[in-house]
Design a protein around this motif. Sequence first.
Motif, mmCIF file in Angstrom:
data_model
loop_
_atom_site.group_PDB
_atom_site.id
_atom_site.type_symbol
_atom_site.label_atom_id
_atom_site.label_comp_id
_atom_site.label_asym_id
_atom_site.label_seq_id
_atom_site.Cartn_x
_atom_site.Cartn_y
_atom_site.Cartn_z
ATOM 1 N N GLU A 38 0.860 -1.182 0.000
ATOM 2 C CA GLU A 38 0.000 0.000 0.000
ATOM 3 C C GLU A 38 0.897 1.233 0.000
ATOM 4 O O GLU A 38 1.755 1.383 0.862
ATOM 5 C CB GLU A 38 -0.906 0.009 1.226
ATOM 6 C CG GLU A 38 -1.990 -1.040 1.183
ATOM 7 C CD GLU A 38 -3.011 -0.772 0.095
ATOM 8 O OE1 GLU A 38 -3.275 0.401 -0.234
ATOM 9 O OE2 GLU A 38 -3.550 -1.758 -0.432
ATOM 10 N N LEU A 39 0.740 2.094 -0.967
ATOM 11 C CA LEU A 39 1.568 3.291 -1.055
ATOM 12 C C LEU A 39 0.925 4.490 -0.383
ATOM 13 O O LEU A 39 1.609 5.419 0.043
ATOM 14 C CB LEU A 39 1.857 3.620 -2.523
ATOM 15 C CG LEU A 39 2.632 2.556 -3.297
ATOM 16 C CD1 LEU A 39 2.764 2.982 -4.754
ATOM 17 C CD2 LEU A 39 3.992 2.344 -2.688
ATOM 18 N N TYR A 40 -0.397 4.490 -0.301
ATOM 19 C CA TYR A 40 -1.110 5.636 0.241
ATOM 20 C C TYR A 40 -2.080 5.175 1.317
ATOM 21 O O TYR A 40 -2.676 4.119 1.218
ATOM 22 C CB TYR A 40 -1.904 6.350 -0.858
ATOM 23 C CG TYR A 40 -1.052 6.782 -2.013
ATOM 24 C CD1 TYR A 40 -0.249 7.904 -1.914
ATOM 25 C CD2 TYR A 40 -1.034 6.058 -3.197
ATOM 26 C CE1 TYR A 40 0.553 8.303 -2.966
ATOM 27 C CE2 TYR A 40 -0.232 6.450 -4.268
ATOM 28 C CZ TYR A 40 0.552 7.570 -4.139
ATOM 29 O OH TYR A 40 1.347 7.957 -5.183
ATOM 30 N N SER A 41 -2.247 6.001 2.314
ATOM 31 C CA SER A 41 -3.273 5.758 3.324
ATOM 32 C C SER A 41 -4.362 6.804 3.127
ATOM 33 O O SER A 41 -4.173 7.788 2.404
ATOM 34 C CB SER A 41 -2.683 5.873 4.728
ATOM 35 O OG SER A 41 -2.335 7.216 4.996
ATOM 36 N N MET A 42 -5.475 6.627 3.791
ATOM 37 C CA MET A 42 -6.551 7.602 3.687
ATOM 38 C C MET A 42 -6.093 8.974 4.206
ATOM 39 O O MET A 42 -6.516 10.002 3.715
ATOM 40 C CB MET A 42 -7.786 7.115 4.447
ATOM 41 C CG MET A 42 -8.484 5.940 3.788
ATOM 42 S SD MET A 42 -8.958 6.250 2.071
ATOM 43 C CE MET A 42 -10.344 7.318 2.304
ATOM 44 N N ASN A 43 -5.209 8.962 5.182
ATOM 45 C CA ASN A 43 -4.714 10.228 5.743
ATOM 46 C C ASN A 43 -3.813 10.972 4.760
ATOM 47 O O ASN A 43 -3.683 12.192 4.847
ATOM 48 C CB ASN A 43 -3.948 9.970 7.038
ATOM 49 C CG ASN A 43 -4.857 9.494 8.134
ATOM 50 O OD1 ASN A 43 -6.050 9.788 8.141
ATOM 51 N ND2 ASN A 43 -4.313 8.727 9.055
ATOM 52 N N SER A 44 -3.193 10.245 3.832
ATOM 53 C CA SER A 44 -2.281 10.905 2.904
ATOM 54 C C SER A 44 -3.004 11.522 1.702
ATOM 55 O O SER A 44 -2.426 12.277 0.956
ATOM 56 C CB SER A 44 -1.222 9.923 2.405
ATOM 57 O OG SER A 44 -1.804 8.927 1.600
ATOM 58 N N LEU A 45 -4.268 11.206 1.555
ATOM 59 C CA LEU A 45 -5.047 11.766 0.464
ATOM 60 C C LEU A 45 -5.635 13.115 0.876
ATOM 61 O O LEU A 45 -6.149 13.266 1.984
ATOM 62 C CB LEU A 45 -6.163 10.817 0.048
ATOM 63 C CG LEU A 45 -5.709 9.458 -0.454
ATOM 64 C CD1 LEU A 45 -6.917 8.553 -0.691
ATOM 65 C CD2 LEU A 45 -4.900 9.582 -1.716
ATOM 66 N N LYS A 46 -5.560 14.078 -0.004
ATOM 67 C CA LYS A 46 -6.090 15.397 0.320
ATOM 68 C C LYS A 46 -7.600 15.434 0.230
ATOM 69 O O LYS A 46 -8.269 16.161 0.942
ATOM 70 C CB LYS A 46 -5.486 16.444 -0.621
ATOM 71 C CG LYS A 46 -4.018 16.655 -0.378
ATOM 72 C CD LYS A 46 -3.486 17.747 -1.275
ATOM 73 C CE LYS A 46 -2.008 17.950 -0.995
ATOM 74 N NZ LYS A 46 -1.439 18.988 -1.835
#
Length: 83
Positions: free
Chosen positions: A71-79
């Motif tokens: 997984e490269l992105y978490s929900m927190n890393s999305l704007k």
Amino acid sequence: MKIITTTNARKHMSSIINRVKYHGEIFAIGRHKMIDVLLVQFPDVYNSEVNDITNINAYSKSFDFLKNEPELYSMNSLKKKYA
């Protein structure tokens, strides 16, 4: 993915189709070191409300390789969240 020539594909078409259908292998067929077509397994499920490409992407095993990707992105890393 295995890349083969059109000549080799013609000679072994039955075997190639069986390998794609029963083993989920993917073959790229081409000429002059260029890929012309991709032979992938058609999905078991087909939704007539969407086009063929969407059916293949959604219902075939085309993206099974992603199960092993980190997984490269978490929900927190999305704007912004998209539904």
